[in-house]
Design an enzyme around this catalytic site. Structure first.
Site, PDB file in Angstrom:
ATOM      1  N   LYS A  51       0.873  -1.177   0.000  1.00  0.00           N
ATOM      2  CA  LYS A  51       0.000   0.000   0.000  1.00  0.00           C
ATOM      3  C   LYS A  51       0.908   1.224   0.000  1.00  0.00           C
ATOM      4  O   LYS A  51       1.161   1.841   1.038  1.00  0.00           O
ATOM      5  CB  LYS A  51      -0.928  -0.031   1.220  1.00  0.00           C
ATOM      6  CG  LYS A  51      -2.054   0.979   1.139  1.00  0.00           C
ATOM      7  CD  LYS A  51      -3.086   0.700   2.222  1.00  0.00           C
ATOM      8  CE  LYS A  51      -4.072   1.833   2.363  1.00  0.00           C
ATOM      9  NZ  LYS A  51      -4.890   2.105   1.206  1.00  0.00           N
TER      10      LYS A  51
HETATM   11  N1  PMP Z   1      -7.708  -1.697  -2.733  1.00  0.00           N
HETATM   12  C1  PMP Z   1      -7.151  -0.481  -2.697  1.00  0.00           C
HETATM   13  C2  PMP Z   1      -6.427   0.016  -3.887  1.00  0.00           C
HETATM   14  C3  PMP Z   1      -7.261   0.299  -1.544  1.00  0.00           C
HETATM   15  O1  PMP Z   1      -6.706   1.511  -1.494  1.00  0.00           O
HETATM   16  C4  PMP Z   1      -7.980  -0.204  -0.433  1.00  0.00           C
HETATM   17  C5  PMP Z   1      -8.176   0.647   0.780  1.00  0.00           C
HETATM   18  N2  PMP Z   1      -7.062   0.725   1.555  1.00  0.00           N
HETATM   19  C6  PMP Z   1      -8.527  -1.479  -0.513  1.00  0.00           C
HETATM   20  C7  PMP Z   1      -8.374  -2.197  -1.677  1.00  0.00           C
HETATM   21  C8  PMP Z   1      -9.231  -2.085   0.662  1.00  0.00           C
HETATM   22  O2  PMP Z   1      -8.300  -2.404   1.647  1.00  0.00           O
HETATM   23  P1  PMP Z   1      -8.681  -2.454   3.190  1.00  0.00           P
HETATM   24  O3  PMP Z   1      -9.900  -3.273   3.296  1.00  0.00           O
HETATM   25  O4  PMP Z   1      -7.504  -3.103   3.827  1.00  0.00           O
HETATM   26  O5  PMP Z   1      -8.901  -1.061   3.633  1.00  0.00           O
END
Ligand code: PMP
Length: 307
Positions: free
Chosen positions: A157
């Protein structure tokens, strides 16, 4: 006008929001070399809890590890920082944003700069709108594809990844849609600009695999666990674009978006063109964690606790 909270945690201490500044020559600003998280704190009948905070902070350190970024804090220290910033701002329900980035200390791409860390927290409603949790959104398939797996790692991320997300989201909004859905470089389904996807066929949930250039979302994992626990089948598989139009129900999920139904894609209604019963059930299980209807048997609710 945007209003900001009073305090922020920056490099080990709480300071006034306005004092948490960065030099314009910081590496992260020029090269996208940052990693971050989005975490939510919910007010529950048992007091405020931070949802899967340790999992989020672990993922932050994993994202940093991929880029050889030495974050000078442990998961426990990052957890303490989140708690501190919530308390400093008197927040019991909030979106929390930990971020680590390469600071000032070298202009080369591979420079081993110091790594700055900040944690902010503020009120932020559901990312795709509170009303959308019930009404659903109209989405489109983006003309922008996600990056190929051997180019930029989608499993980190990292700030730079969100150039892709910005193109997808901005194109969708410009064309009048609530959110964009991206295909992977294989042409198969990947994810939303900042959300993972679930397609519902009958009472089965299908979701693209981690190899489809997506972030392996913590909400995605939560939904998988809750759905399987409730006796629903969850299948991770390659999904071609047209399955979007053929499924009975479709929804997006993420920490910011929570669980947002999609009622149409590219102007075609999904199922009956409204939130479906399986989506509703998954929302009930998920939000039930925060109002006491769903028992937290997994230790996901980490109390904000007393000072
Ligand atoms: N995909 C992307 C590209 C994101 O930015 C996010 C949000 N962080 C998610 C999926 C979902 O991830 P999470 O459930 O861990 O927030």
């Amino acid at each position: 006008m945007q209003s900001y909270p009073d305090h922020i945690w920056h490099n080990g201490r709480i300071k006034p929001w306005a004092e948490a500044t960065v030099h314009v020559m910081a590496h992260g600003l020029h090269y996208g070399s940052s990693v971050f998280e989005g975490v939510r704190c919910y007010d529950t009948p048992r007091g405020p809890v931070i949802f899967r905070m340790s999992d989020h902070n672990r993922r932050l350190l994993q994202s940093a590890h991929i880029y050889d970024m030495a974050v000078p804090y442990s998961v426990e220290e990052l957890n303490a920082a989140s708690r501190e910033v919530l308390r400093a701002n008197g927040l019991t329900s909030a979106y929390i944003r930990p971020v680590a980035f390469r600071g000032l200390g070298g202009f080369g791409l591979s420079a081993d700069t110091p790594v700055d860390v900040a944690v902010a927290a503020w009120h932020w409603g559901p990312y795709l709108g509170a009303a959308a949790l019930e009404s659903g959104i109209d989405a489109c398939v983006s003309s922008w594809q996600r990056f190929a797996p051997n180019t930029v790692p989608a499993g980190a991320k990292a700030g730079g990844n969100y150039l892709s997300g910005q193109l997808v989201a901005r194109e969708a909004r410009r064309l009048g849609f609530g959110e964009g859905i991206a295909l992977a470089s294989t042409g198969l389904l990947s994810e939303g600009a900042g959300e993972n996807l679930f397609l519902v066929f009958g009472d089965e949930l299908h979701t693209p695999p981690a190899s489809a250039a997506l972030l392996n979302g913590i909400t995605r994992h939560t939904i998988r666990t809750l759905a399987e626990d409730a006796g629903l089948k969850v299948i991770e598989r390659d999904l071609p674009r047209e399955y979007l139009y053929l499924c009975d129900e479709l929804f997006m999920c993420g920490t910011a978006a929570e669980i947002t139904p999609i009622r149409s894609v590219d102007g075609k209604p999904i199922g009956r063109g409204e939130r479906g019963p399986v989506t509703r059930r998954i929302q009930d299980l998920f939000f039930g964690l925060f109002d006491g209807r769903t028992e937290d048997r997994w230790g996901w609710l980490e109390p904000l606790g007393q000072e």
